[in-house]
Write a protein that holds these residues in place. Structure first.
Motif, PDB file in Angstrom:
ATOM      1  N   SER A  70       0.814  -1.212   0.000  1.00  0.00           N
ATOM      2  CA  SER A  70       0.000   0.000   0.000  1.00  0.00           C
ATOM      3  C   SER A  70       0.848   1.262   0.000  1.00  0.00           C
ATOM      4  CB  SER A  70      -0.902   0.018   1.236  1.00  0.00           C
ATOM      5  OG  SER A  70      -1.785  -1.058   1.200  1.00  0.00           O
ATOM      6  N   VAL A  71       1.940   1.252   0.734  1.00  0.00           N
ATOM      7  CA  VAL A  71       2.745   2.457   0.915  1.00  0.00           C
ATOM      8  C   VAL A  71       3.668   2.717  -0.281  1.00  0.00           C
ATOM      9  CG1 VAL A  71       4.593   3.436   2.327  1.00  0.00           C
ATOM     10  CG2 VAL A  71       2.638   2.377   3.410  1.00  0.00           C
ATOM     11  N   MET A  72       4.200   1.676  -0.878  1.00  0.00           N
ATOM     12  CA  MET A  72       5.199   1.866  -1.934  1.00  0.00           C
ATOM     13  C   MET A  72       4.628   2.568  -3.162  1.00  0.00           C
ATOM     14  SD  MET A  72       8.039   1.146  -0.777  1.00  0.00           S
ATOM     15  CE  MET A  72       9.044   1.225  -2.234  1.00  0.00           C
ATOM     16  N   ASP A  73       3.383   2.308  -3.493  1.00  0.00           N
ATOM     17  CA  ASP A  73       2.788   2.971  -4.654  1.00  0.00           C
ATOM     18  C   ASP A  73       2.695   4.474  -4.431  1.00  0.00           C
ATOM     19  OD1 ASP A  73       1.543   3.040  -7.196  1.00  0.00           O
ATOM     20  OD2 ASP A  73      -0.399   3.200  -6.212  1.00  0.00           O
ATOM     21  N   THR A  74       2.273   4.867  -3.240  1.00  0.00           N
ATOM     22  CA  THR A  74       2.169   6.291  -2.926  1.00  0.00           C
ATOM     23  C   THR A  74       3.542   6.948  -2.906  1.00  0.00           C
ATOM     24  OG1 THR A  74       0.201   5.858  -1.617  1.00  0.00           O
ATOM     25  CG2 THR A  74       1.297   7.951  -1.249  1.00  0.00           C
ATOM     26  N   THR A  78       5.004   9.862  -5.461  1.00  0.00           N
ATOM     27  CA  THR A  78       5.528  11.127  -4.941  1.00  0.00           C
ATOM     28  C   THR A  78       6.911  11.414  -5.513  1.00  0.00           C
ATOM     29  OG1 THR A  78       4.300  10.796  -2.908  1.00  0.00           O
ATOM     30  CG2 THR A  78       6.066  12.411  -2.847  1.00  0.00           C
ATOM     31  N   VAL A  79       7.765  10.420  -5.538  1.00  0.00           N
ATOM     32  CA  VAL A  79       9.133  10.600  -6.036  1.00  0.00           C
ATOM     33  C   VAL A  79       9.133  10.910  -7.529  1.00  0.00           C
ATOM     34  CG1 VAL A  79      11.295   9.361  -6.452  1.00  0.00           C
ATOM     35  CG2 VAL A  79      10.187   9.211  -4.235  1.00  0.00           C
ATOM     36  N   ILE A  80       8.227  10.305  -8.264  1.00  0.00           N
ATOM     37  CA  ILE A  80       8.172  10.525  -9.711  1.00  0.00           C
ATOM     38  C   ILE A  80       7.466  11.833 -10.046  1.00  0.00           C
ATOM     39  CG2 ILE A  80       7.173   9.642 -11.855  1.00  0.00           C
ATOM     40  CD1 ILE A  80       7.677   6.822 -10.713  1.00  0.00           C
ATOM     41  N   ALA A  81       6.395  12.152  -9.316  1.00  0.00           N
ATOM     42  CA  ALA A  81       5.561  13.301  -9.678  1.00  0.00           C
ATOM     43  C   ALA A  81       6.186  14.631  -9.300  1.00  0.00           C
ATOM     44  CB  ALA A  81       4.189  13.179  -9.031  1.00  0.00           C
ATOM     45  N   PHE A  82       6.900  14.699  -8.199  1.00  0.00           N
ATOM     46  CA  PHE A  82       7.415  15.999  -7.766  1.00  0.00           C
ATOM     47  C   PHE A  82       8.350  16.641  -8.790  1.00  0.00           C
ATOM     48  CE2 PHE A  82      10.483  18.688  -5.538  1.00  0.00           C
ATOM     49  CZ  PHE A  82       9.609  19.664  -5.104  1.00  0.00           C
ATOM     50  N   GLN A  85       6.309  18.148 -11.578  1.00  0.00           N
ATOM     51  CA  GLN A  85       5.487  19.302 -11.214  1.00  0.00           C
ATOM     52  C   GLN A  85       6.306  20.462 -10.673  1.00  0.00           C
ATOM     53  OE1 GLN A  85       2.736  17.780  -8.363  1.00  0.00           O
ATOM     54  NE2 GLN A  85       1.571  16.610  -9.860  1.00  0.00           N
ATOM     55  N   ARG A  86       7.595  20.293 -10.580  1.00  0.00           N
ATOM     56  CA  ARG A  86       8.441  21.301  -9.932  1.00  0.00           C
ATOM     57  C   ARG A  86       8.388  22.651 -10.631  1.00  0.00           C
ATOM     58  NH1 ARG A  86      14.788  21.671  -9.607  1.00  0.00           N
ATOM     59  NH2 ARG A  86      14.933  23.156  -7.917  1.00  0.00           N
ATOM     60  N   SER A  87       8.496  22.666 -11.950  1.00  0.00           N
ATOM     61  CA  SER A  87       8.497  23.950 -12.664  1.00  0.00           C
ATOM     62  C   SER A  87       7.156  24.671 -12.494  1.00  0.00           C
ATOM     63  CB  SER A  87       8.816  23.746 -14.140  1.00  0.00           C
ATOM     64  OG  SER A  87       7.835  22.940 -14.747  1.00  0.00           O
ATOM     65  N   LEU A  88       6.051  23.929 -12.554  1.00  0.00           N
ATOM     66  CA  LEU A  88       4.733  24.532 -12.340  1.00  0.00           C
ATOM     67  C   LEU A  88       4.605  25.047 -10.907  1.00  0.00           C
ATOM     68  CD1 LEU A  88       1.813  25.058 -13.308  1.00  0.00           C
ATOM     69  CD2 LEU A  88       1.268  22.772 -12.458  1.00  0.00           C
ATOM     70  N   LEU A  89       5.088  24.276  -9.960  1.00  0.00           N
ATOM     71  CA  LEU A  89       5.035  24.675  -8.551  1.00  0.00           C
ATOM     72  C   LEU A  89       5.818  25.959  -8.315  1.00  0.00           C
ATOM     73  CD1 LEU A  89       4.501  24.109  -5.514  1.00  0.00           C
ATOM     74  CD2 LEU A  89       6.578  22.740  -5.544  1.00  0.00           C
ATOM     75  N   ILE A  90       7.026  26.034  -8.825  1.00  0.00           N
ATOM     76  CA  ILE A  90       7.859  27.224  -8.622  1.00  0.00           C
ATOM     77  C   ILE A  90       7.238  28.448  -9.295  1.00  0.00           C
ATOM     78  CG2 ILE A  90      10.093  28.248  -9.195  1.00  0.00           C
ATOM     79  CD1 ILE A  90      11.306  25.448  -8.740  1.00  0.00           C
ATOM     80  N   ARG A  91       6.745  28.275 -10.524  1.00  0.00           N
ATOM     81  CA  ARG A  91       6.156  29.397 -11.251  1.00  0.00           C
ATOM     82  C   ARG A  91       4.921  29.929 -10.531  1.00  0.00           C
ATOM     83  NH1 ARG A  91       4.858  27.225 -16.198  1.00  0.00           N
ATOM     84  NH2 ARG A  91       2.735  26.869 -15.529  1.00  0.00           N
ATOM     85  N   GLU A  92       4.030  29.044 -10.104  1.00  0.00           N
ATOM     86  CA  GLU A  92       2.809  29.499  -9.445  1.00  0.00           C
ATOM     87  C   GLU A  92       3.092  30.042  -8.048  1.00  0.00           C
ATOM     88  OE1 GLU A  92       0.002  26.304  -9.715  1.00  0.00           O
ATOM     89  OE2 GLU A  92      -0.549  26.867 -11.744  1.00  0.00           O
ATOM     90  N   TYR A  93       4.096  29.511  -7.374  1.00  0.00           N
ATOM     91  CA  TYR A  93       4.462  30.041  -6.057  1.00  0.00           C
ATOM     92  C   TYR A  93       5.047  31.453  -6.182  1.00  0.00           C
ATOM     93  CZ  TYR A  93       6.954  30.719  -1.700  1.00  0.00           C
ATOM     94  OH  TYR A  93       7.428  31.244  -0.529  1.00  0.00           O
ATOM     95  N   LYS A  94       5.928  31.653  -7.165  1.00  0.00           N
ATOM     96  CA  LYS A  94       6.530  32.973  -7.353  1.00  0.00           C
ATOM     97  C   LYS A  94       5.510  34.005  -7.821  1.00  0.00           C
ATOM     98  CE  LYS A  94      11.291  31.604  -8.039  1.00  0.00           C
ATOM     99  NZ  LYS A  94      12.445  31.587  -8.930  1.00  0.00           N
ATOM    100  N   ASN A  95       4.488  33.559  -8.547  1.00  0.00           N
ATOM    101  CA  ASN A  95       3.427  34.471  -8.967  1.00  0.00           C
ATOM    102  C   ASN A  95       2.456  34.785  -7.836  1.00  0.00           C
ATOM    103  OD1 ASN A  95       4.391  34.669 -11.574  1.00  0.00           O
ATOM    104  ND2 ASN A  95       3.072  33.041 -12.356  1.00  0.00           N
ATOM    105  N   THR A 107      -1.647  17.843  -2.108  1.00  0.00           N
ATOM    106  CA  THR A 107      -1.043  16.705  -2.807  1.00  0.00           C
ATOM    107  C   THR A 107      -1.073  15.462  -1.933  1.00  0.00           C
ATOM    108  OG1 THR A 107       0.392  18.219  -4.020  1.00  0.00           O
ATOM    109  CG2 THR A 107       1.021  15.905  -3.995  1.00  0.00           C
ATOM    110  N   ILE A 108      -0.672  15.587  -0.677  1.00  0.00           N
ATOM    111  CA  ILE A 108      -0.653  14.442   0.227  1.00  0.00           C
ATOM    112  C   ILE A 108      -2.072  13.944   0.496  1.00  0.00           C
ATOM    113  CG2 ILE A 108      -0.051  13.690   2.565  1.00  0.00           C
ATOM    114  CD1 ILE A 108       2.324  13.999   0.629  1.00  0.00           C
ATOM    115  N   ALA A 109      -3.023  14.857   0.693  1.00  0.00           N
ATOM    116  CA  ALA A 109      -4.407  14.452   0.937  1.00  0.00           C
ATOM    117  C   ALA A 109      -4.985  13.706  -0.263  1.00  0.00           C
ATOM    118  CB  ALA A 109      -5.262  15.669   1.264  1.00  0.00           C
ATOM    119  N   SER A 110      -4.702  14.175  -1.454  1.00  0.00           N
ATOM    120  CA  SER A 110      -5.183  13.511  -2.654  1.00  0.00           C
ATOM    121  C   SER A 110      -4.577  12.118  -2.786  1.00  0.00           C
ATOM    122  CB  SER A 110      -4.851  14.342  -3.885  1.00  0.00           C
ATOM    123  OG  SER A 110      -5.156  13.640  -5.052  1.00  0.00           O
ATOM    124  N   MET A 111      -3.278  12.004  -2.544  1.00  0.00           N
ATOM    125  CA  MET A 111      -2.622  10.694  -2.629  1.00  0.00           C
ATOM    126  C   MET A 111      -3.174   9.730  -1.595  1.00  0.00           C
ATOM    127  SD  MET A 111       1.354  11.440  -3.250  1.00  0.00           S
ATOM    128  CE  MET A 111       1.883  12.727  -4.317  1.00  0.00           C
TER     129      MET A 111
END
Length: 120
Positions: A70-74, A78-82, A85-95, A107-111
């Motif tokens: 159960s835990v390994m899939d989540t 997380t390791v693959i998705a971050f 999504q990093r460039s989108l995260l940084i751009r939207e955070y800076k904006n 993200t954690i709640a959805s997972m």
């Protein structure tokens, strides 16, 4: 400024949509968890019957296998998705669109919610 709850709501919906948009992958994940659970159930079927203290140790292996599955899939998601999504995260955070704690919690709640759905 947008409230933290509104940010969390929007980001939770977006994270859930991102996880569910590939229906084939979602269904394969559910089927894989079902197959592993069935296999573990067959292997350890009847081990804890009748209930005695000596029977607890073989059941720990089954519980460890189910928890690890159960835990390994989540964690892998997380390791693959971050990085993706990093460039989108940084751009939207800076904006100033949202705060990092809101993104992380959504993200954690959805997972976690989708992991519970996959396991059940």
């Amino acid at each position: 400024p947008t409230s933290k709850w509104k940010q969390l709501s929007v980001l939770f919906r977006r994270a859930s949509y991102d996880r569910l948009k590939d229906v084939d992958k979602f269904l394969r994940s559910i089927m894989m968890k079902f197959a592993v659970g069935l296999l573990i159930g067959i292997v350890w079927f009847g081990v804890g019957h009748p209930a005695r203290n000596e029977k607890i140790f073989p059941l720990q292996g089954a519980m460890f296998s189910l928890t690890l599955n159960s835990v390994m899939d989540t964690l892998a998601f997380t390791v693959i998705a971050f990085p993706l999504q990093r460039s989108l995260l940084i751009r939207e955070y800076k904006n100033g669109n949202y705060s990092l704690p809101s993104w992380y919690l959504a993200t954690i709640a959805s997972m976690n919610l989708l992991s519970i759905v996959e396991v059940c």
